[in-house]
Design an enzyme around this catalytic site. Structure first.
Site, mmCIF file in Angstrom:
data_model
loop_
_atom_site.group_PDB
_atom_site.id
_atom_site.type_symbol
_atom_site.label_atom_id
_atom_site.label_comp_id
_atom_site.label_asym_id
_atom_site.label_seq_id
_atom_site.Cartn_x
_atom_site.Cartn_y
_atom_site.Cartn_z
ATOM 1 N N TYR A 131 -119.899 -18.460 57.781
ATOM 2 C CA TYR A 131 -119.110 -17.236 57.991
ATOM 3 C C TYR A 131 -119.984 -16.044 58.379
ATOM 4 O O TYR A 131 -119.552 -14.906 58.296
ATOM 5 C CB TYR A 131 -118.348 -16.862 56.709
ATOM 6 C CG TYR A 131 -117.059 -17.616 56.484
ATOM 7 C CD1 TYR A 131 -117.014 -19.001 56.542
ATOM 8 C CD2 TYR A 131 -115.880 -16.938 56.167
ATOM 9 C CE1 TYR A 131 -115.840 -19.687 56.288
ATOM 10 C CE2 TYR A 131 -114.700 -17.617 55.914
ATOM 11 C CZ TYR A 131 -114.685 -18.999 55.981
ATOM 12 O OH TYR A 131 -113.523 -19.664 55.731
ATOM 13 N N LYS A 181 -124.224 -31.829 53.353
ATOM 14 C CA LYS A 181 -123.915 -32.717 54.483
ATOM 15 C C LYS A 181 -125.227 -32.957 55.199
ATOM 16 O O LYS A 181 -125.328 -32.878 56.421
ATOM 17 C CB LYS A 181 -122.858 -32.070 55.395
ATOM 18 C CG LYS A 181 -122.299 -32.984 56.475
ATOM 19 C CD LYS A 181 -121.572 -34.215 55.956
ATOM 20 C CE LYS A 181 -121.319 -35.198 57.096
ATOM 21 N NZ LYS A 181 -120.792 -36.505 56.600
ATOM 22 N N ASP A 214 -117.663 -34.763 52.678
ATOM 23 C CA ASP A 214 -116.558 -35.702 52.915
ATOM 24 C C ASP A 214 -116.325 -36.568 51.674
ATOM 25 O O ASP A 214 -115.181 -36.810 51.263
ATOM 26 C CB ASP A 214 -116.815 -36.552 54.175
ATOM 27 C CG ASP A 214 -118.244 -37.091 54.276
ATOM 28 O OD1 ASP A 214 -119.105 -36.729 53.434
ATOM 29 O OD2 ASP A 214 -118.516 -37.892 55.202
ATOM 30 N N ASP A 238 -114.510 -23.156 51.279
ATOM 31 C CA ASP A 238 -113.174 -22.735 51.713
ATOM 32 C C ASP A 238 -112.248 -23.941 51.794
ATOM 33 O O ASP A 238 -111.131 -23.939 51.258
ATOM 34 C CB ASP A 238 -113.277 -22.054 53.083
ATOM 35 C CG ASP A 238 -111.909 -21.705 53.636
ATOM 36 O OD1 ASP A 238 -111.102 -21.119 52.886
ATOM 37 O OD2 ASP A 238 -111.633 -22.041 54.798
ATOM 38 N N ASP A 242 -108.947 -25.249 49.110
ATOM 39 C CA ASP A 242 -107.540 -25.508 49.450
ATOM 40 C C ASP A 242 -107.142 -26.887 48.931
ATOM 41 O O ASP A 242 -106.007 -27.091 48.474
ATOM 42 C CB ASP A 242 -107.285 -25.424 50.963
ATOM 43 C CG ASP A 242 -106.628 -24.100 51.361
ATOM 44 O OD1 ASP A 242 -107.060 -23.041 50.840
ATOM 45 O OD2 ASP A 242 -105.684 -24.116 52.180
#
Ligand code: IPM
Ligand code: MN
Length: 346
Positions: A131, A181, A214, A238, A242
């Site tokens: 971001y 990752k 993942d 983020d 969710d």
């Protein structure tokens, strides 16, 4: 001591859930909170051409905390404009680097998983990473167009969020999941893993595991009870929060705190959900995410008693079957039930 709170109700359902949260705050901590309302929103943008005044950040800096409802009304102002004009600059300017999002089922709430008993605290880096806003576009509108969005990871930024997460793990069940990752992102995420290992050396009591983003997404669905504190970069956090909201029954329950742990600028408290234009006019937005965020604000302000009273009232309400099914109860009915529960407990 009274605490001065800057309130930005914002757009869509943001105004109704903020109103609910302020009523509950007032009942749980009478006389302790003094609020000032700032009408900064997409409507404000339509009138002034800006999401907040030029000195908006300076105006907010004087407050003890900020409470925000929701920002965004894409019909009138593109999201990339409204969010970069209000929410994201506040997080960055006030160095609210730790975004805290608890994910657990409230009593009586049926999540989509056939599981109960998970209690996850997601800690999202909130000021840099994906971001950062570094990048640009060249040759716009041509076949040669290039768009670059550079993720920026600084040692200061990565180390402080990991340290914060280790501290949270120490205060909870002593388990930390660091989201990476590094199998694909061989610069930033290999660096993230190195810093995770370096900071871990200072916290031998914490059991730390690195998970690829993942894999942890799948784990949050298949075995969420195996997770305690989860720490992630801005975009990974983020997305995972969710998912966290989904497993706790939906965005109507997902609370958040944008913390400045150094306390050299105000922190901001907001529900994870957005302005929800589809239901904004219906009066059925669940205020629990906003009310839970208000409890997190009281906690941050040193009012642990008020925070606990709010959470007990929210839990009594959902245990009684109110606010447990999306759309079944109105915003005002849920708020009133929580106010009644507060009253009954006093
Ligand atoms: C959140 C939201 C924001 C984010 C958006 C509205 C910019 O999704 O708080 O999770 O991505 O941080
Ligand atoms: Mn989000």
């Amino acid at each position: 001591m009274t605490h001065r709170i800057a309130v930005i109700p914002g757009d869509g359902v943001g105004t109704a859930v903020t109103d609910a949260a302020l009523r509950v705050l007032d009942a749980a901590a009478p006389g302790l909170i003094q609020t000032e309302i700032f009408p900064w929103s997409c409507d404000y943008h339509l009138k002034t051409g800006r999401m907040m005044p030029e000195d908006g950040i300076a105006q907010l800096a004087a407050f003890d905390a900020i409470f925000l409802g929701a920002v965004g009304w894409p019909e009138t102002v593109p999201d990339a404009v409204s969010l970069h004009g209000l929410l994201l600059p506040i997080r960055k300017a006030f160095r609210q680097y730790a975004n805290i999002r608890p994910h657990r089922l409230l009593p009586g709430v049926q999540g989509p998983l056939r599981k109960e008993g998970f209690d996850i605290l997601c800690i999202r880096e909130n000021t840099e990473g994906e971001y950062s806003g570094a990048g640009g576009r060249v040759h716009q509108g041509t076949a040669q167009e290039v768009a670059v969005e550079t993720a920026i990871f600084t040692r200061t930024g990565v180390e402080r969020i990991l340290r914060f997460a280790f501290e949270q793990a120490m205060a909870r069940r002593g388990k930390l999941a660091s989201v990476t990752k590094s199998n694909a992102q061989r610069h930033s995420m290999v660096f993230w893993d190195e810093v995770t290992r370096a900071v871990a050396a200072d916290y031998p009591q914490v059991e730390v595991t690195s998970y690829h983003v993942d894999a942890i997404a799948a784990r949050m669905v298949m075995a969420p009870e195996t997770l305690d504190v989860v720490v992630a970069s801005n975009l990974f956090g983020d997305i995972l929060t969710d998912l966290g909201a989904a497993i706790q029954g939906g965005l109507g329950y997902a609370a958040s705190a944008n913390l400045n742990p150094d306390r050299d600028a105000p922190s901001m408290f907001e529900p994870v959900h957005g302005s929800a234009p589809d239901i904004a006019a219906l009066g059925i937005a669940n205020p629990i995410a906003a009310i839970w965020s208000a409890a997190m604000m009281l906690e941050h302000l040193g009012e642990a008693g008020g925070a606990a009273r709010i959470m007990a009232a929210v839990e009594a309400t959902t245990a009684g079957g109110i606010g447990t099914v999306a759309g079944a109860d109105t915003t005002s009915a849920i708020t009133q039930a929580i106010l009644n529960a507060l009253e009954a407990a006093s």
